[in-house]
Design an enzyme around this catalytic site. Structure first.
Site, mmCIF file in Angstrom:
data_model
loop_
_atom_site.group_PDB
_atom_site.id
_atom_site.type_symbol
_atom_site.label_atom_id
_atom_site.label_comp_id
_atom_site.label_asym_id
_atom_site.label_seq_id
_atom_site.Cartn_x
_atom_site.Cartn_y
_atom_site.Cartn_z
ATOM 1 N N GLN B 180 0.814 -1.226 0.000
ATOM 2 C CA GLN B 180 0.000 0.000 0.000
ATOM 3 C C GLN B 180 0.845 1.272 0.000
ATOM 4 O OE1 GLN B 180 -3.105 -0.034 -0.567
ATOM 5 N NE2 GLN B 180 -3.699 -2.130 -0.070
ATOM 6 N N SER B 200 3.081 -4.761 -5.090
ATOM 7 C CA SER B 200 2.119 -5.406 -5.963
ATOM 8 C C SER B 200 1.776 -4.478 -7.118
ATOM 9 C CB SER B 200 0.862 -5.734 -5.152
ATOM 10 O OG SER B 200 -0.180 -6.088 -6.034
ATOM 11 N N GLY B 201 1.704 -5.028 -8.331
ATOM 12 C CA GLY B 201 1.463 -4.202 -9.515
ATOM 13 C C GLY B 201 0.075 -3.593 -9.575
ATOM 14 N N CYS B 326 -20.067 -8.754 7.469
ATOM 15 C CA CYS B 326 -20.937 -9.318 6.444
ATOM 16 C C CYS B 326 -20.337 -9.255 5.046
ATOM 17 C CB CYS B 326 -22.259 -8.602 6.448
ATOM 18 S SG CYS B 326 -23.240 -9.070 7.864
#
Lengths: 274, 390
Positions: B180, B200-201, B326
């Site tokens: 992030q 991460s790409g 939920c």
């Protein structure tokens, strides 16, 4: 994303019968905010003893709101005797089915209806006795047995989907499995009767169990436990770290530490904090 | 009629930048050669991979040979942690936090079953790490410390520079999941004591299915995927050529857009947050706001449930995510919010907005217009609301 039916979406986006019936003949409240969903159902009868008006208030996800809305539509016009036959499965069917993980929303509707009917009859809300199996959601063995029988459930995951039991910390999975096994006639292989131990052997085994099984779990939450003494079947311990100040430590002690020791050392052990 | 989508869920995934797409497409269409081949047709592809590696390294202030391409952030995390324990077989202790992404958290829980001792360092109500406890937990038995740079749910940024220096001084391997943080915070690994870093790409406008692991030169390593000689023998398997090229381009763009992320995007985030808090009572921000990613806000709306909020926003094409139980299929709210001690009553109604450079002020104002009535409507439905405000 959940695959909700169009009917579920409709009842969620345009819920019917929202609110509280004034001077209600029956009121049923279930759930809590901590559990993630809650429902308050109220109804009023007409002169022919049929449900004239039914309203709901719900805190919860889309399927909880839709199940509540569906329930009110289903029971309006019914007699009490007819209404009390409504099952959670029928609520789900009314909506064209619910994702299996959401079946507990239909069970919540059924529970609220039962409470409201009990309230109307002046019965003390049907007391659900039994022993609490799932501490996280406060679900008893009787409640679990009921959904297993009514819905032909076969696995722990299914029980979790229907009444949430086992959906929190997971410590009760073994107990839930036992309930399922008992009901489905499968008897678990009898607990092996260990040969009687000497006191030294017992203390060693308790120490070993605490070290291997209990400590790593407590350490995850920044806590710890020390064995002080073993007096017959009494295991005396002190809690350290965050456990020492944690309000849940007594629950941990009884439901986890004692459970593990009984499981792995001897059936009659009692854990006490000194 | 196709509804316009207002996408504020960029910590989940991002739109592929058109420049990234056009950079990668030729390597799916014409240039399909294998970079390991001897012929020019394949060899020319290898040159593009070298270029992508250099661009990825440049964004991080690293050397190209320190970059290993993987299939995703999760693979990078697994590779790093497994490499560290494989290279230190006599050490049986791992330190991480209670708010890690499942890629690290669940791996550590798995390793715990295999006999590893794991310290999950707690956070306070603001999501800040207990550094004292972290440092005290380090021993000669510690194989690796793995701590995320920025939290995906709250955007809270950990003092990674300081932690890395302290861990290094104890000669312990330090890994950070920076999935992030990359592209949102300036990172210069050449000046930091970080041994391994995951990225991460698809969080930085490249496609899904590509990630990278930075491995500082000199760090002991053991491959996770055993196979051919690709990636200097550190990861077997034919390269995901087009996606690697895409990642290189995305890293180049991320470097160029870093300023905008920390100015315009940050202003949009603040505008959204301030307006929502002003218009909606009984709402608060999860996590400290001082050290936080510029694009993220997690807002708890009390007395309502997150999934219901998301689905009602969905009717207006607004995309966000929730810490509610939920939405995840589990029954308990997010482990991050619980670790912070956010009450269940508020955790269930927590919504995360994560912006990107593609968001506009008009979109933010649209959310500010549409969301407060949704909250009001759900509160009207709730049996707790009246007594809460009474």
């Amino acid at each position: 994303m959940w695959e909700y039916t169009d009917k579920t979406k409709d009842h969620f986006l345009n819920p019917r019968n929202v609110g509280v019936v004034e001077n209600a003949d029956g009121v049923g409240e279930v759930g809590s905010m901590a559990c993630g969903d809650a429902l308050k159902l109220t109804f009023k009868l007409d002169e022919n003893q049929r449900i004239k008006e039914a309203k709901f208030q719900t805190f919860g996800c889309a399927s909880a709101i839709a199940s509540s809305s569906a329930l009110t539509e289903m029971i309006i016009g019914l007699t009490i005797e007819e209404a009390e036959k409504v099952t959670n499965e029928q609520i789900a069917q009314f909506l064209g089915g619910l994702p299996k993980e959401k079946m507990h929303c239909s069970v919540m509707g059924r529970d609220a209806l039962e409470k409201a009917i009990a309230c109307y009859r002046g019965e003390a809300a049907k007391k659900i006795d039994g022993e609490v199996v799932c501490e996280c959601f406060g679900i008893t063995d009787l409640e679990i047995k009921r959904v297993v029988l009514e819905n032909n459930l076969a696995t722990i995951e299914e029980v979790t989907d229907y009444v949430k039991a086992g959906g929190g910390c997971g410590k009760c999975h073994e107990k839930i499995q036992t309930i399922i096994d008992d009901l489905t006639g499968l008897q678990k292989s009898e607990k092996k009767k260990a040969a009687p131990m000497t006191n030294i052997q017992k203390i060693k085994l308790i120490e070993e169990t605490l070290r291997r099984e209990v400590k790593p779990a407590l350490e995850k939450d920044g806590g710890n436990i020390e064995l002080v003494d073993v007096d017959g079947s009494r295991v005396l311990v002190t809690l350290r770290g965050t456990c020492a100040t944690c309000s849940k430590s007594q629950i941990t002690l009884k439901n986890y530490v004692e459970f593990k020791l009984r499981e792995l050392v001897a059936d009659d052990l009692v854990v006490e904090e000194v | 009629m196709k509804m316009k989508v207002i996408y504020t869920d960029n910590n989940a995934t991002t739109q592929v930048d058109p420049a990234v797409l056009s950079e990668m497409l030729p390597y799916l269409e014409q240039y399909y050669g294998n970079p390991s081949s001897m012929h020019t047709f394949g060899g020319q592809v290898a040159r593009k991979i070298t270029e992508a590696r250099a661009k990825t390294a440049a964004l991080l202030g690293a050397k190209p040979e320190e970059i290993l391409f993987t299939s995703c952030g999760t693979e990078s995390d697994s590779t790093a942690i497994r490499a560290a324990i494989a290279s230190n077989p006599d050490k049986r202790h791992i330190v991480t936090t209670r708010v890690e992404h499942p890629a690290v958290k669940n791996l550590c829980e798995q390793l715990a079953k295999g006999g590893y001792r794991i310290t999950f360092v707690p956070v306070d109500r603001n999501g800040a790490l207990d550094l004292d406890l972290l440092y005290k937990s380090l021993t000669n038995d510690t194989a690796i410390v793995s701590i995320m740079w920025a939290n995906n749910e709250t955007g809270v940024v950990f003092p990674i520079e300081e932690i890395a220096a302290e861990v290094r001084s104890r000669r312990i391997v330090f890994h950070t999941d920076a999935v992030q943080a990359v592209g949102k915070l300036p990172i210069n690994l050449g000046k930091l004591d970080i041994d391994m870093l995951s990225l991460s790409g698809h969080k930085i406008h490249a496609p899904k299915g590509i990630g990278a692991l930075y491995i500082r030169k000199g760090t002991k390593f053991a491959p996770f995927l055993i196979g051919g000689h690709q990636e200097s023998g550190r990861r077997g398997g034919t390269e995901n050529v087009a996606s690697i090229i895409a990642l290189g381009k995305a890293c180049e763009l991320a470097g160029a857009n870093l300023h905008e992320e920390n100015t315009r995007v940050k202003e949009l985030r603040d505008r959204l947050e301030n307006a929502l808090l002003k218009k909606v009572h009984k709402a608060f921000v999860n996590g400290g706001t001082e050290k936080r990613l510029p694009n993220t806000t997690s807002i708890a709306f009390e007395y309502v449930e997150g999934e219901a909020i998301l689905l009602m926003m969905n009717e207006f094409g607004i995309c966000a995510s929730s810490g509610s139980a939920c939405t995840s299929g589990s029954l308990e709210p997010s482990h991050v919010l619980r670790a912070m001690g956010v009450p269940f009553t508020a955790a269930h109604g927590s919504i995360r907005f994560s912006l990107s450079i593609y968001n506009t002020q008009a979109e933010i104002d649209f959310i500010v217009e549409k969301l407060p009535p949704i909250i009001a409507r759900l509160r009207e439905l709730s049996p707790f609301w009246k007594s809460a405000v009474a």
